[in-house]
Structures are given as C-alpha cells and as structure tokens.
Design a protein around this motif. Structure first.
Motif, PDB file in Angstrom:
ATOM      1  N   GLY A  85      21.376  10.941  40.916  1.00 57.65           N
ATOM      2  CA  GLY A  85      21.863   9.950  41.864  1.00 57.65           C
ATOM      3  C   GLY A  85      22.811  10.497  42.911  1.00 57.65           C
ATOM      4  O   GLY A  85      23.299   9.758  43.744  1.00 57.65           O
ATOM      5  N   SER A  89      18.073  11.292  49.009  1.00 59.28           N
ATOM      6  CA  SER A  89      16.809  10.707  48.542  1.00 59.28           C
ATOM      7  C   SER A  89      15.597  11.578  48.870  1.00 59.28           C
ATOM      8  O   SER A  89      14.563  11.453  48.231  1.00 59.28           O
ATOM      9  CB  SER A  89      16.628   9.313  49.118  1.00 59.28           C
ATOM     10  N   ARG A  90      15.720  12.478  49.839  1.00 57.75           N
ATOM     11  CA  ARG A  90      14.607  13.347  50.210  1.00 57.75           C
ATOM     12  C   ARG A  90      14.340  14.428  49.157  1.00 57.75           C
ATOM     13  O   ARG A  90      13.294  15.077  49.158  1.00 57.75           O
ATOM     14  CB  ARG A  90      14.876  14.023  51.554  1.00 57.75           C
ATOM     15  N   GLU A  92      13.739  15.499  45.300  1.00 54.77           N
ATOM     16  CA  GLU A  92      13.362  15.070  43.962  1.00 54.77           C
ATOM     17  C   GLU A  92      14.094  15.964  42.946  1.00 54.77           C
ATOM     18  O   GLU A  92      14.051  17.182  43.039  1.00 54.77           O
ATOM     19  CB  GLU A  92      11.847  15.224  43.774  1.00 54.77           C
TER      20      GLU A  92
END
Length: 96
Positions: A85, A89-90, A92
């Motif tokens: 977290g 977000s790009r 993984e």
C-alpha cells in the motif's frame, strides 16, 4: 561474507543528479530483510525507475538472519508491513 558483515551502517545521504532508469520495468529484490538500507533501495527505485511496473520481493531465509541479528518478525511479514500500500499504483508488488 558473513551476514554480520553485511549489516547496514549509518551513512550520510547525498543527492546525486543522474539520468533516470528509463527502461527498468521489473526488479527482483532478493534477501529483503527490512533494514533501513533495504527500504532505502526500494525508495530509490520507485523514485528513479520511472518505467518500473513490477517489484518482486524475496525475503531472506531464516538461516540468513539468525546468525547474530535480532529477530523481530519474519522477513515476509516485515516486507508486507513496510511496502504494501505504500508504492505508487503503477507498480505491482509481489512478495514471495
């Protein structure tokens, strides 16, 4: 090299202007223990590998850290706590 010789030592951080790692898309990090230098390397990659899409973290095995290093929690749990977290977000995140 013994694990005790590989401990991270405090050092002065210096900002160096270098070209970004423009083509680095996937990084596999072996023997992640969760030390400040491990976390510092992840932060460096997130900031400088602008095309980074995937970070695979392979925590160190018990034999690696049991010799002289204080065991706080399992390396996998620590990696989850430190990284899940907290990456853009790009990217993984895969923790093995």
């Amino acid at each position: 090299m013994q694990p005790s010789e590989m401990l991270c030592r405090q050092r002065e951080l210096k900002r160096v202007v270098r070209p970004s790692h423009m083509y680095l898309k996937e990084v596999e990090f072996y023997n992640y223990y969760g030390r400040p230098c491990d976390h510092e390397l992840v932060n460096y990659l997130v900031e400088n590998a602008i095309a980074l899409e995937k970070l695979v973290v392979n925590p160190c095995e018990e034999a690696y850290f049991s010799d002289g290093m204080k065991r706080l929690m399992e390396p996998r749990e620590r990696a989850l706590q430190q990284l899940k977290g907290k990456l853009p977000s790009r990217i993984e995140l895969v923790i093995n």
